[in-house]
Write a protein that holds these residues in place. Structure first.
Motif, short mmCIF file in Angstrom:
data_model
loop_
_atom_site.label_atom_id
_atom_site.label_comp_id
_atom_site.label_asym_id
_atom_site.label_seq_id
_atom_site.Cartn_x
_atom_site.Cartn_y
_atom_site.Cartn_z
N UNK A 174 -5.42 -50.67 26.00
CA UNK A 174 -5.36 -50.11 24.64
C UNK A 174 -6.66 -49.42 24.24
N UNK A 175 -7.20 -48.62 25.19
CA UNK A 175 -8.37 -47.79 24.93
C UNK A 175 -8.08 -46.40 25.46
N UNK A 176 -8.92 -45.44 25.13
CA UNK A 176 -8.71 -44.08 25.63
C UNK A 176 -9.21 -43.98 27.07
N UNK A 177 -8.66 -43.02 27.77
CA UNK A 177 -9.07 -42.78 29.15
C UNK A 177 -10.53 -42.36 29.20
N UNK A 178 -10.98 -41.59 28.23
CA UNK A 178 -12.37 -41.15 28.22
C UNK A 178 -13.32 -42.33 27.99
N UNK A 179 -12.91 -43.30 27.18
CA UNK A 179 -13.73 -44.49 26.95
C UNK A 179 -13.82 -45.31 28.24
N UNK A 180 -12.70 -45.45 28.94
CA UNK A 180 -12.71 -46.17 30.21
C UNK A 180 -13.61 -45.47 31.22
N UNK A 181 -13.55 -44.15 31.26
CA UNK A 181 -14.41 -43.39 32.15
C UNK A 181 -15.89 -43.65 31.85
N UNK A 182 -16.23 -43.70 30.58
CA UNK A 182 -17.61 -43.98 30.19
C UNK A 182 -18.03 -45.38 30.61
N UNK A 183 -17.12 -46.34 30.51
CA UNK A 183 -17.42 -47.71 30.96
C UNK A 183 -17.69 -47.70 32.46
N UNK A 184 -16.78 -47.08 33.22
CA UNK A 184 -16.90 -47.06 34.68
C UNK A 184 -18.17 -46.35 35.15
N UNK A 185 -18.62 -45.38 34.39
CA UNK A 185 -19.81 -44.62 34.79
C UNK A 185 -21.10 -45.14 34.16
N UNK A 186 -21.01 -46.27 33.44
CA UNK A 186 -22.20 -46.91 32.90
C UNK A 186 -22.77 -46.30 31.65
#
Length: 58
Positions: free
Chosen positions: A28-40
């Motif tokens: 339940x988050x945006x794909x862009x937010x997940x991308x930012x998490x994965x990339x630190x």
């Protein structure tokens, strides 16, 4: 520390062949937010989100 968590999420996601879009939807988050998490790029990850990640990957 933030990069370690992001890398673990990314590795788990890739091992299970789940797209960022699908994982983000389930968390339940945006794909862009997940991308930012994965990339630190996210400094603090909410405890509730960490719980969702843990439950998703068991």
């Amino acid at each position: 520390m933030k990069k370690i968590i992001g890398l673990k999420v990314k590795n788990l996601r890739e091992q299970q062949k789940i797209s960022q879009e699908d994982l983000a939807f389930n968390l339940e988050i945006s794909q862009s937010y997940l991308s930012k998490i994965e990339n630190g790029f996210i400094e603090k990850i909410d405890f509730i989100l960490i719980q969702k990640i843990i439950l998703f990957f068991k």
